[in-house]
Design a protein around this motif. Structure first.
Motif, PDB file in Angstrom:
ATOM      1  N   ALA A   2       0.826  -1.213   0.119  1.00 17.60           N
ATOM      2  CA  ALA A   2       0.118  -0.109   0.068  1.00 17.60           C
ATOM      3  C   ALA A   2       0.666   1.239   0.098  1.00 17.60           C
ATOM      4  O   ALA A   2       0.596   2.274  -0.681  1.00 17.60           O
ATOM      5  CB  ALA A   2      -1.025   0.060   1.363  1.00 17.60           C
ATOM      6  N   TYR A   3       2.029   1.350   0.733  1.00 20.16           N
ATOM      7  CA  TYR A   3       2.656   2.536   0.936  1.00 20.16           C
ATOM      8  C   TYR A   3       4.274   2.794   0.764  1.00 20.16           C
ATOM      9  O   TYR A   3       4.609   3.493   0.671  1.00 20.16           O
ATOM     10  CB  TYR A   3       2.564   2.765   2.519  1.00 20.16           C
ATOM     11  N   CYS A   4       4.916   1.488   0.448  1.00 25.60           N
ATOM     12  CA  CYS A   4       6.307   1.414   0.321  1.00 25.60           C
ATOM     13  C   CYS A   4       6.812   1.320  -1.284  1.00 25.60           C
ATOM     14  O   CYS A   4       5.778   0.919  -2.149  1.00 25.60           O
ATOM     15  CB  CYS A   4       6.939   0.430   1.282  1.00 25.60           C
ATOM     16  N   ASP A   5       8.020   1.801  -1.505  1.00 20.67           N
ATOM     17  CA  ASP A   5       8.607   1.583  -2.699  1.00 20.67           C
ATOM     18  C   ASP A   5       8.360   0.119  -3.176  1.00 20.67           C
ATOM     19  O   ASP A   5       8.552  -0.883  -2.343  1.00 20.67           O
ATOM     20  CB  ASP A   5       9.995   1.929  -2.594  1.00 20.67           C
ATOM     21  N   PRO A   6       8.116  -0.127  -4.490  1.00 21.67           N
ATOM     22  CA  PRO A   6       8.051  -1.465  -5.148  1.00 21.67           C
ATOM     23  C   PRO A   6       9.273  -2.425  -4.777  1.00 21.67           C
ATOM     24  O   PRO A   6       9.000  -3.401  -4.569  1.00 21.67           O
ATOM     25  CB  PRO A   6       7.929  -1.317  -6.520  1.00 21.67           C
ATOM     26  N   LYS A   7      10.479  -1.925  -4.546  1.00 23.00           N
ATOM     27  CA  LYS A   7      11.522  -2.735  -4.275  1.00 23.00           C
ATOM     28  C   LYS A   7      11.691  -3.194  -2.925  1.00 23.00           C
ATOM     29  O   LYS A   7      12.132  -4.389  -2.609  1.00 23.00           O
ATOM     30  CB  LYS A   7      12.914  -1.950  -4.693  1.00 23.00           C
ATOM     31  N   VAL A   8      10.844  -2.574  -1.942  1.00 19.56           N
ATOM     32  CA  VAL A   8      10.697  -3.094  -0.701  1.00 19.56           C
ATOM     33  C   VAL A   8       9.727  -4.152  -0.588  1.00 19.56           C
ATOM     34  O   VAL A   8       9.891  -5.286   0.190  1.00 19.56           O
ATOM     35  CB  VAL A   8      10.139  -1.898   0.316  1.00 19.56           C
ATOM     36  N   VAL A   9       8.851  -4.131  -1.741  1.00 18.05           N
ATOM     37  CA  VAL A   9       7.962  -5.246  -1.621  1.00 18.05           C
ATOM     38  C   VAL A   9       8.381  -6.403  -1.978  1.00 18.05           C
ATOM     39  O   VAL A   9       8.376  -7.448  -1.527  1.00 18.05           O
ATOM     40  CB  VAL A   9       6.615  -4.977  -2.397  1.00 18.05           C
ATOM     41  N   SER A  10       9.369  -6.316  -3.229  1.00 18.36           N
ATOM     42  CA  SER A  10      10.112  -7.177  -3.581  1.00 18.36           C
ATOM     43  C   SER A  10      11.119  -7.978  -2.529  1.00 18.36           C
ATOM     44  O   SER A  10      11.224  -9.197  -2.487  1.00 18.36           O
ATOM     45  CB  SER A  10      11.065  -7.029  -4.921  1.00 18.36           C
TER      46      SER A  10
END
Length: 585
Positions: free
Chosen positions: A304-312
Motif C-alpha cells: 500500500a505505502y512502500c517503494d516497489p523494491k521494498v515489496v520485492s
C-alpha cells in the motif's frame, strides 16, 4: 449519477427557463412584467455569446494561458477578474507586466495550495464562469472502465466531483461550492470507505463542516483499520475518528490492555522500518519479538505505502503468506490493485498470489483496478519513448492471469447477482472435484490436502456425503448474509486451489476431467436409467471414458517416474474401480 445523460445544472444566468431556452412568443405578450422576459432573453444571448469565446478556436482573443496538466487553456482576464475575487487578486499582481511580456502564463499547480484540478474539471468550471451554465461531466473522466458499474459511486466519479469542489472553493465561486457539497454528500452512503477518504480531505481543506462530520462518522463506523486511518488522514481528523470509535468509558476501563499496546507498538516499528526501506531492520525486529510478518500485515502495508523494491525484498524473505487476508478480507493483491502499480502486481503474481481471490463483497483484483480506472487513462495510447500506460498494464496483467484459470471468471458483478454466481461456480467446482475423487481418488486427495479443501464446509455436490450440512441453499438462522458469503468464498477458493494443484501435478487427468465436464457427461454414472437403447449408448461411452481415465493415469504416472512423488497409492485395477463406483452411484 449517470454521467452520460447528466442534465445541465439549474445554476445558470438563465435559471428561470429550462436549459436557457426562451419562448419568443412571450416577448409580445402583455404580461404583468414584460421587462422580465427581456432580461431573460438578454442573459441567454449573453451566455451563448460568451461561450463562443471558449469554443471558437479560429479566433483566439484570450490574453492569458492557464496551463493544466501540461495543456495551455486560453482565458480572458477581464471575465475571470469580474467573476471571482481569486482571479481579480491574482491578475492585479501582473497588471503592469502584461505589455512588456506579452501573453501571460499561469500554472494550475502554482495556484492550488492543496488538492488537484484536472484539465476536464477546469474546463467545466471555466464554462460556468463564462456562461453561468454547468455542463454534464465528461464520461471519459467521471466513469470507470468496469461495464458492470453504475458509476454512481466509483472512484473516478468521486474524484471528478472532488476536483470540481477544489476549483469552486479555491477560485471562490460559493454557489458551486454549495452544489458540489450536496453532490459529495450523496456519495458518502454508497461509496466504499476507501473512496470516502478523498471526500473527507476536500471537505477538510475547504472547511465544509457538514461534509466533514458525515465523512468522519462514515469512517468511524467502517472496518477500516486504525493504521490505515492514521496513514491516510491528518492528525486532527484521525483523532476525531478515534473519539467516535472509542467514546469515554469508566476510568478503570480507559486504558487498553498492556499486551495489545505492546503488540501494536512492535507492529508500528516494523511499519516504520518498511517506510525507511530498511528490510534488514525488519528482520532484526522480527528476531527480537514474537511478531511475524503476517501478524503485522507487513506485506499488505508495503504493497500500500512502500517503494516497489521494498515489496520485492519482503517477498524474497519467504516469511510472508502472499495470499494472506487482512481483517477486512483483502489479500495483498487486492491492496496492490488499489494502488495500481504494475511492478508490485507482477511481483506478487510471480510469487503465487491468486488473481481469482475475491473480497468479501465479491470483487477480484482486476475488478478493483477497473473501478479505479478512467476510460481516458485506460484508452490512452503509449507513444514511443514515453512512459507506458500503467493503468492499462495493471488491468491487462490481471486479466491475463485470470484467463490462465478458466474457473476464476470476472468477479466485477453487482452484489445482487453475486450470490447466484457463487452458487453456480460452487456447483461446478464441487462436481468436478467429486468426479476427480471418484476417478482419481489418490490424486484428488493429494490436491485437496495441498489446498486444505477438507477443512472448509462442503457444498452439496453430487459426491457430498449423506447427512452433510453443506447445502448452501439451507438456511442457518444464526448465520448473517456476510458470514454466509465469507464461508462460501472460502470454500470456493479452496476448491479453485484444488483444481489448480491438479492441473499442475496431474495434467493428463485434468484434461480428462475438463472434457468430462465440458461434455456434460454426468448422466453416464447412472447406467441403469433410461431406455434400453439409452443404456447401451451410455455403456459404450462409459467404456471410452474408462480407457481415457486409465491412459491419463498412466501418462501422469510416467511423468513422475524418477521423482520423489509416489503414485502407487492409486489402485492398480483402476478400470474395475471406476466401473464399480459407477454402479454404486
Amino acid at each position: 449519477m449517470a454521467h452520460s445523460a447528466e442534465p445541465s445544472s439549474s445554476l445558470s444566468f438563465t435559471s428561470s427557463l429550462s436549459n436557457g431556452s426562451v419562448n419568443h412568443n412571450m416577448c409580445t405578450s402583455y404580461g404583468p412584467d414584460p421587462g422580465l422576459n427581456l432580461d431573460v432573453i438578454s442573459l441567454s444571448k449573453l451566455s451563448s455569446n460568451l461561450e463562443q469565446l471558449l469554443v471558437e478556436s479560429d479566433s483566439d482573443y484570450s490574453d492569458a494561458d492557464i496551463v493544466v496538466e501540461g495543456i495551455p487553456v486560453g482565458v480572458h482576464r477581464c471575465i475571470l477578474a469580474s467573476r471571482t475575487k481569486f482571479f481579480n487578486e491574482l491578475f492585479k499582481k501582473e497588471k503592469n507586466s502584461s505589455e512588456k511580456e506579452g501573453k501571460l502564463k499561469y500554472f494550475m499547480s502554482d495556484m492550488l495550495p492543496y488538492g488537484k484540478v484536472g484539465y476536464e474539471a477546469f474546463n467545466i468550471f471555466l464554462g460556468y464562469v463564462y456562461t453561468g451554465k454547468l455542463k454534464p461531466s465528461p464520461t471519459e473522466v467521471s466513469t470507470c472502465v468496469d461495464n458492470a458499474c453504475l458509476h454512481d459511486s466509483c472512484r473516478p466519479a468521486i474524484n471528478f466531483a472532488v476536483e470540481l469542489m477544489y476549483a469552486s472553493s479555491i477560485f471562490q465561486i460559493p454557489e458551486l461550492v454549495s452544489l458540489f457539497q450536496r453532490r459529495l454528500l450523496n456519495f458518502i452512503g454508497r461509496a466504499l470507505v476507501e473512496d470516502v477518504i478523498p471526500i473527507l480531505m476536500v471537505a477538510f481543506h475547504c472547511q465544509l463542516s457538514q461534509l466533514v462530520t458525515q465523512c468522519v462518522d462514515r469512517v468511524a463506523r467502517s472496518d477500516l483499520d486504525w493504521i490505515s486511518i492514521q496513514k491516510e488522514l491528518p492528525f486532527e481528523l484521525s483523532e476525531n475518528v478515534k473519539l467516535l470509535r472509542n467514546p469515554k468509558k469508566d476510568v478503570e476501563n480507559d486504558d487498553p490492555p498492556v499486551v495489545d499496546t505492546i503488540c501494536l507498538k512492535r507492529i508500528i516499528r516494523i511499519h516504520k522500518a518498511l517506510d525507511s526501506d530498511d528490510v534488514e531492520l525488519v528482520k532484526l525486529l522480527l528476531n527480537e519479538s514474537d511478531i511475524t510478518l503476517d501478524g503485522a500485515n507487513a506485506l499488505h502495508y508495503a504493497a500500500a505505502y512502500c517503494d516497489p523494491k521494498v515489496v520485492s525484498e519482503v517477498l524474497s524473505l519467504g516469511l510472508a503468506d502472499v495470499n494472506l487476508r487482512n481483517s477486512r478480507g483483502y489479500t495483498v493483491l487486492h491492496i496492490a490493485a488499489m494502488r495500481k502499480d504494475p511492478s508490485i502486481i507482477v511481483s506478487l503474481l510471480s510469487k503465487g498470489a491468486f488473481a481469482s481471490d475475491l473480497t468479501f463483497d465479491g470483487q477480484s483484483a482486476v475488478s478493483i483496478c477497473k473501478r479505479l480506472t478512467r476510460p481516458k487513462d485506460y484508452h490512452t495510447k503509449t507513444e514511443q519513448g514515453k512512459e507506458t500506460n500503467k493503468d492499462r498494464i495493471c488491468i491487462d496483467v490481471l486479466e491475463r492471469e485470470m484467463r490462465r484459470n478458466p474457473l476464476a471468471g470476472d468477479a466485477s458483478i453487482s452484489s445482487h447477482t453475486m450470490a447466484d454466481d457463487i452458487h453456480m461456480k460452487l456447483l461446478y467446482l464441487e462436481n468436478r472435484v467429486a468426479f476427480a475423487r471418484l476417478l482419481f481418488p489418490s490424486e484428488a486427495k493429494l490436491a485437496m490436502d495441498i489446498a486444505h479443501a477438507e477443512t472448509t464446509s462442503e457444498f452439496a455436490g453430487i459426491y457430498a456425503p449423506k447427512g452433510s450440512n453443506g447445502n448452501i441453499r439451507e438456511v442457518d438462522l444464526n448465520e448473517t448474509p456476510k458470514m454466509q458469503n465469507k464461508r462460501l468464498l472460502s470454500r470456493m477458493e479452496a476448491l479453485m486451489k484444488t483444481v489448480e494443484m491438479g492441473r499442475r501435478y496431474f495434467p493428463h487427468c485434468s484434461e480428462v476431467l475438463d472434457k468430462f465436464m465440458e461434455d456434460d457427461l454426468l448422466d453416464l454414472f447412472y447406467l441403469e436409467k433410461g431406455t434400453r437403447e439409452e443404456q447401451g449408448v451410455k455403456r459404450k461411452r462409459f467404456m471410452e471414458l474408462k480407457d481415457d481415465v486409465y491412459k491419463a493415469f498412466t501418462k501422469d504416472k510416467a511423468g513422475f517416474s524418477g521423482t520423489g512423488i509416489s503414485t502407487s497409492s492409486s489402485s492398480s485395477s483402476l478400470r474395475d474401480s471406476v466401473h464399480y463406483k459407477a454402479r454404486k452411484v
